[in-house]
Structure formats: C-alpha cells, structure tokens
Design a protein around this motif. Structure first.
Motif, PDB file in Angstrom:
ATOM      1  N   SER A  13       0.848  -1.192   0.000  1.00 11.09           N
ATOM      2  CA  SER A  13       0.000   0.000   0.000  1.00 11.09           C
ATOM      3  C   SER A  13       0.882   1.239   0.000  1.00 11.09           C
ATOM      4  O   SER A  13       1.964   1.226   0.597  1.00 11.09           O
ATOM      5  CB  SER A  13      -0.928  -0.005   1.218  1.00 11.09           C
ATOM      6  OG  SER A  13      -0.186   0.077   2.425  1.00 11.09           O
ATOM      7  N   ASN A  63      -7.234   2.137  -2.597  1.00  8.06           N
ATOM      8  CA  ASN A  63      -6.827   2.380  -1.208  1.00  8.06           C
ATOM      9  C   ASN A  63      -8.044   2.570  -0.315  1.00  8.06           C
ATOM     10  O   ASN A  63      -8.154   1.975   0.760  1.00  8.06           O
ATOM     11  CB  ASN A  63      -5.949   3.631  -1.142  1.00  8.06           C
ATOM     12  CG  ASN A  63      -4.726   3.529  -2.018  1.00  8.06           C
ATOM     13  OD1 ASN A  63      -3.833   2.739  -1.752  1.00  8.06           O
ATOM     14  ND2 ASN A  63      -4.684   4.330  -3.070  1.00  8.06           N
ATOM     15  N   GLU A  78      -9.541  -0.413   2.363  1.00  8.84           N
ATOM     16  CA  GLU A  78      -9.584  -0.112   3.795  1.00  8.84           C
ATOM     17  C   GLU A  78     -11.008  -0.177   4.331  1.00  8.84           C
ATOM     18  O   GLU A  78     -11.244  -0.657   5.451  1.00  8.84           O
ATOM     19  CB  GLU A  78      -8.976   1.271   4.050  1.00  8.84           C
ATOM     20  CG  GLU A  78      -7.471   1.349   3.802  1.00  8.84           C
ATOM     21  CD  GLU A  78      -6.676   0.344   4.614  1.00  8.84           C
ATOM     22  OE1 GLU A  78      -7.058   0.081   5.780  1.00  8.84           O
ATOM     23  OE2 GLU A  78      -5.677  -0.191   4.097  1.00  8.84           O
ATOM     24  N   THR A 120     -12.250  -2.985   7.127  1.00  6.20           N
ATOM     25  CA  THR A 120     -12.930  -2.608   8.372  1.00  6.20           C
ATOM     26  C   THR A 120     -14.237  -3.376   8.523  1.00  6.20           C
ATOM     27  O   THR A 120     -14.576  -3.849   9.619  1.00  6.20           O
ATOM     28  CB  THR A 120     -13.223  -1.093   8.381  1.00  6.20           C
ATOM     29  OG1 THR A 120     -11.981  -0.387   8.317  1.00  6.20           O
ATOM     30  CG2 THR A 120     -13.964  -0.683   9.643  1.00  6.20           C
TER      31      THR A 120
END
Length: 281
Positions: free
Chosen positions: A79, A201, A205, A209
C-alpha cells in the motif's frame, strides 16, 4: 413513486408533464438525469467484469501481479494499493525481504522529498512532513538494506485526486448514505463508486474494516478479494476468497459460493503469470 424508491434493471417508468427524474446507479455510482418518456433502466454502466474475462485464452485482460513475496530478495510495496487516492498522508507498507536489516522509504515529487529509515515493513506517513497535494505526481521508493548497503528496491506512483473530483465523489457517497439502505448494501454501493475511480486504497480499507467485525456476509469478503486482485495482490485475494467460500457454504449461498470458487481458480492462474520486476538503475 417517491424519492428513494428502488428500481431494478429491466423496469420501465414514464415521466409525465415534461419533467425529469434523477437516478443513482448502484453499479457505477453514476447519476442519470432522464427526461419524459418510457425509459428502460439499462442505461447504468455494469460493474467491472475484468476478472471474469481473464483466463488462459485471454491473457490481455489480466493484470500482471506484483513481483516479490514474503521472504523474497526484493521488497514489494503493498500500500498504497493504487496510483489514485483521496488520502494525502497514506500509510506505506511492503513485503519483508530475506536478509534485510533495515529499510529506507523515500518520497519524491517536483516540490519536495523526504526519506525515513525503519526496521519494520510499514511506515505511517510522518506528521512532520508535507502532505501530498492534489494534481502532483509522487514516487514512493522502498529500499532494502543489509549492513548499511542497499541491495534491492521497489517503487510506486501516487496521485491525489483533484479537489473537484473529491467533492463529486463525496456527493455521490452522501446520496447513497442518505437512502438509508442496510449497512452491507451501502458498503457495496460505495465500493462501486471507489472502484470506478480506481480508488483501491479507500475501498480496500473500507472493506477490511467491514470484514474485521466478523461479518457473516460472504459478498463482502469476495469483493475485498476482487479489489486485492485488482491491486495485483493474489496472495491477499486468495485468503478473502477462501473466507467467502466458507461463509457461502455455511449459509447455503450457492451464488456467492460459485463466484468465490471461480475466483480461487483465477488466483491459481494469476500465480502462473510472470511477475513484475523493476529494471536495474
């Protein structure tokens, strides 16, 4: 029909009195403004089907995976996952390198540059360094060191979207959230918007989560696997496809089970493709 009503592909509506209706396409995040007449709702763009067209007879549709694996002789930047991002201070992570005793992270642009030496394989963006600016290309390097000498490296490029693009995306996401849909459905719709803008990105993410809460929805894991594969990370994708497959089996979700299993076969094919290596400099 009232605002917020759901329409499915293939349904038709008639807009009377010369008026118009705005539609939010869940598959792409596009907003259509359609005027009077009977309108077939097949005008929304379909989701990215690149994965389903990648196969041994159509390798041009495949993403060549990133070089390097854990314990290899070269680092691989994990990343940021893609070149486009909304984050002006992205975390930088990479794979461990066999024999490396430290790593140097270097960031360069036309305006500024900085470098940091670390002993681990991740670096939070330093708070004392200038953040990325929209419209400026940046190059991120990770060098592997042993006994004070650099012996291999990887590089990637990052560009923060313009302020206007960020505002448009935020507006689309707000419209989706204002509909009050179930949480998982909202996540998948926001994923469609991020993916259409190549914002891997942000969507990776978000999906990480969502799955970290022990979600039992196999679709979330399968889509996360798809995004990892789009980011050229088949190892990470495989793990999510396995999770999706197990959850689909336990919930008797035959549709998602079929998708997860087909993706696992695709990962095996990806692993046979040549890896990307950096040219010597």
């Amino acid at each position: 029909m009232s605002a917020g009503s759901l329409i499915c592909k293939g349904d038709t509506i008639e807009v009377v009195n010369g008026d118009y209706v705005e539609f939010l396409c869940f598959s792409s995040g596009n907003i259509l403004k359609l005027s009077s007449g009977t309108i077939p709702l097949d005008k929304c763009a379909e989701p990215d089907e690149t994965l389903s067209t990648c196969n041994p007879t159509n390798t041009n549709a495949c993403h060549i995976r990133k070089g390097g694996t854990e314990g290899s002789d070269e680092p691989t930047i994990i990343s940021p996952y893609s070149t486009s991002t909304l984050n002006s201070r992205p975390e930088i992570t990479w794979t461990p390198v066999k024999g490396a005793t430290s790593y140097k992270v270097k960031v360069k642009s036309y305006e500024f540059g900085w470098e940091k030496v670390v002993n681990q394989t991740r670096l939070a963006y330093p708070g004392d360094e200038k953040e990325f600016q929209p419209g400026t290309p940046y190059t991120i390097y990770v060098f592997a060191y042993k006994d004070g000498e650099a012996f291999s490296y990887d590089e990637t490029f990052v560009d923060v979207l313009s302020v206007a693009s960020q505002e448009q995306i935020a507006q689309k996401i707000k419209r989706i959230k204002d509909l009050g849909l179930p949480p998982d459905e909202t996540i998948l719709d926001v994923d469609a918007i991020y993916t259409a803008e190549n914002l891997l990105n942000e969507t990776i993410e978000m999906l990480k989560t969502a799955t970290a809460t022990n979600s039992q929805n196999p679709t979330l894991y399968r889509v996360l696997g798809d995004r990892y594969l789009k980011a050229k990370l088949p190892k990470e994708a495989k793990s999510e496809y396995i999770n999706a497959s197990e959850l689909a089996k336990s919930s008797n979700n035959s549709k998602e089970l079929q998708k997860a299993q087909s993706r696992l076969k695709l990962v095996e094919f990806y692993n046979q493709l040549p890896t990307r290596r950096n040219p010597p400099q």
